[in-house]
Design a protein around this motif. Structure first.
Motif, PDB file in Angstrom:
ATOM      1  N   ALA A 496       0.821  -1.207   0.000  1.00  0.00           N
ATOM      2  CA  ALA A 496       0.000   0.000   0.000  1.00  0.00           C
ATOM      3  C   ALA A 496       0.856   1.258   0.000  1.00  0.00           C
ATOM      4  O   ALA A 496       0.495   2.264  -0.630  1.00  0.00           O
ATOM      5  N   GLN A 501      -3.754   3.513  -3.473  1.00  0.00           N
ATOM      6  CA  GLN A 501      -5.021   2.797  -3.637  1.00  0.00           C
ATOM      7  C   GLN A 501      -5.461   2.921  -5.093  1.00  0.00           C
ATOM      8  O   GLN A 501      -6.375   3.669  -5.435  1.00  0.00           O
ATOM      9  N   PHE A 524      -7.592  -4.354  -2.000  1.00  0.00           N
ATOM     10  CA  PHE A 524      -7.191  -4.113  -3.378  1.00  0.00           C
ATOM     11  C   PHE A 524      -8.112  -4.864  -4.335  1.00  0.00           C
ATOM     12  O   PHE A 524      -8.589  -5.965  -4.045  1.00  0.00           O
TER      13      PHE A 524
END
Length: 581
Positions: A496, A501, A524
């Motif tokens: 991350a 994102q 995800f």
């Protein structure tokens, strides 16, 4: 004529184990580890991934009979464990974390295993050939009191098994198989005494084993039980002219045998209809990762010794002392229920999870060793357990203090090497619980070594209490470091930090555990690269590195780094970023 029994037990030796003490011991074993952690690698997080996918299912009922995780079917062809977890997620309140909801339900399965094992041992100990020798002037143990004491010992033996600690607290099909196998065991043991409960347990056990990934083991247990029931009926008819007493155990009726056969046929039909029967025989030396037959046999023997400790020496002792009653119900049934999982352990690739199914039966055999021990043998076992578990507890405290303070330096360095990057934090709640467990252990040792009347189950109190103590220390003092070492959270957090994102991430040859962890912890949107995607990032398994250039055009992707799970060098992920045209 039946051979004489080796059990010599007086009524004073079968006094009742206080129920509150037994319930507290079970709770001390079940509850630690429920909170304060997430799913662990790799079977635990993989199973949870399939449960979460089913809970999010929008494709209708058909998907429930074919669970998928990013297009991959589970390695274990199970259905019921994933259904149980998915239903737990769906009915859990919004404030309860999904993985905690699943762990609570699976903890209830382990509690059901304890209950089924206790009652199975109780009804086996009620049989006439399992009863102790009748004294000339009376004073021998009464049948029901004797059976209850043996059942208490069987439950204590099951809790004491080292192999149950981790696998019994995971949310995998193996725990569901253990639950259903124990109910099948109870159904066969109790069928001569009860009707409704054992019949339901037989059907639930055989069908549950079939739909939990163990159809072959379940069918073998059911068929062997049916054959034994037929043998016992034939023997009873041959000895019909023998006088009976009120204390003699009833035999299997024709209806009981028909119920067992019907349960086996239903399970076989379900396994065949759903395509669950698969050939998975892996003989020692034929596994792709094995080096030789001798090394496989050696590793399996080591697994058997530590996984079933301390019940396997007691089980062997039972088979020796009760060798003249090997065809008796209380010896033959647990022997068969232990033999089938042992055969599966040596002939499949699921060694420890297959061996898990043998623990209730081995604990039963271990319980029937109790009435044959001499006082000197029982004392030797007690002192060994006192030294063994006290030593483990002292080491646990020393290493925890070293992790918190850096003193002594060598243990602190060892901990830092095992969990690199972990920053310890002091928890007052965990410290108080661990201290209370240690004080309770000291009290238990003092009580066991004190001078008072001997109880039949006393020999297994220290092994069960010591195992519960060690598990409590692990799940309080050491839970943060164990969770850090066995969790995918640090690796997912590293992903991350690199990618943020994005709208989606392409994946290539990732394991089921990695897929489940990335979806659960990172939220995800993973998409298989080979199905065609337009994602800006790509995660690749290192196993494909040698043929990577033949799978993807490397001129379109730039290598961005290797993301490693801190405590393991075998869980790397390769990250690639798409090159803009």
């Amino acid at each position: 004529m039946n051979q004489p029994t080796p059990a010599i037990v007086a009524q004073s030796a079968v006094r009742r184990l206080p129920r509150i003490a037994l319930l507290l011991l079970c709770a001390a074993y079940l509850l630690p580890g429920l909170v304060g952690r997430g799913p662990w690698k790799s079977a635990d997080i993989t199973s949870f991934g399939y449960m979460a996918e089913l809970a999010r299912n929008t494709e209708g009922i058909a998907r429930w009979f074919d669970p998928l995780l990013l297009g991959l079917r589970p390695e274990t062809p199970a259905l019921i464990p994933y259904w149980i977890g998915a239903w737990a997620i769906k009915i859990a309140p919004s404030w309860l974390h999904p993985d905690l909801a699943v762990r609570i339900v699976f903890a209830l399965l382990l509690w059901g295993t304890f209950t089924a094992t206790w009652y199975a041992v109780y009804y086996l100990a009620r049989t006439s050939r399992a009863q102790p020798v009748a004294f000339a002037f009376g004073g021998e143990a009464r049948p029901t009191d004797y059976a209850r004491a043996i059942a208490d010992g069987g439950l204590l033996a099951l809790i004491a098994c080292l192999g149950l600690a981790q696998l019994g607290h995971e949310t995998t099909p193996a725990l569901a198989q253990l639950y259903f196998a124990s109910h099948l065991f109870y159904g066969v043991a109790a069928l001569p005494y009860r009707r409704v409960g054992p019949v339901i347990a037989l059907m639930v056990g055989t069908v549950g084993m079939t739909l939990s990934g163990g159809p072959t083991v379940g069918l073998a247990l059911a068929v062997g039980s049916a054959l034994f029931m037929a043998y016992e009926r034939r023997t009873a008819r041959a000895n019909a002219d023998t006088s009976t007493t009120a204390d003699e155990s009833p035999g299997y009726s024709k209806g009981a045998l028909a119920t067992m056969v019907a349960a086996a046929l239903v399970a076989a039909a379900l396994a065949a209809g759903l395509g669950l029967l698969q050939w998975k025989i892996q003989l020692p030396g034929h596994h792709p990762s094995s080096t030789s037959v001798l090394s496989d046999v050696r590793s399996q023997a080591k697994l058997l010794v530590w996984f079933t400790w301390p019940v396997w020496p007691l089980a062997i002792w039972t088979l020796w002392r009760w060798r003249r009653q090997l065809t008796a119900r209380h010896v033959a049934l647990p022997f068969w229920f232990a033999l089938v999982p042992l055969a599966a352990t040596w002939t499949t690739d699921y060694s420890d999870r297959s061996l898990l199914l043998a623990l209730p039966a081995l604990a039963t055999l271990a319980a029937f060793a109790l009435p044959t021990f001499r006082r000197s043998v029982a004392a030797l076992i007690d002192w060994f357990n006192v030294l063994f578990f006290s030593g483990l507890a002292v080491l646990g405290w020393i290493y925890w203090v070293a992790m918190q303070t850096g003193v002594p330096p060598k243990p602190a360095a060892s901990v830092a090497r095992l969990v690199p990057g972990f920053v310890p934090e002091f928890s007052a709640i965990a410290f108080v619980l661990a201290l209370a467990a240690s004080i309770a252990w000291c009290w238990l040792v003092r009580w066991r070594t004190g001078r008072h009347r001997a109880a039949l189950w006393k020999t297994l109190v220290l092994p069960a209490g010591g195992t519960a103590l060690c598990w409590m220390l692990l799940m309080t003092l050491w839970l943060p470091s164990i969770d850090y070492a066995r969790s995918y959270v640090p690796q997912v957090r590293a992903v991350a930090e690199r990618v943020g994102q994005p709208s989606c991430i392409a994946e290539l040859a990732l394991s089921r555990a990695h897929i489940a962890a990335l979806q659960h912890y990172g939220h995800f949107n993973l998409q298989p690269l080979l199905l065609g995607t337009n994602c800006p990032w790509l995660l690749v398994s290192p196993e494909t590195i040698e043929r990577l250039h033949t799978i993807i055009p490397l001129d379109r992707w730039r290598f961005s780094g290797t993301l490693r799970r801190p405590s393991s060098a075998t869980d790397d992920l390769l990250l690639y970023q798409k090159i803009a045209p």
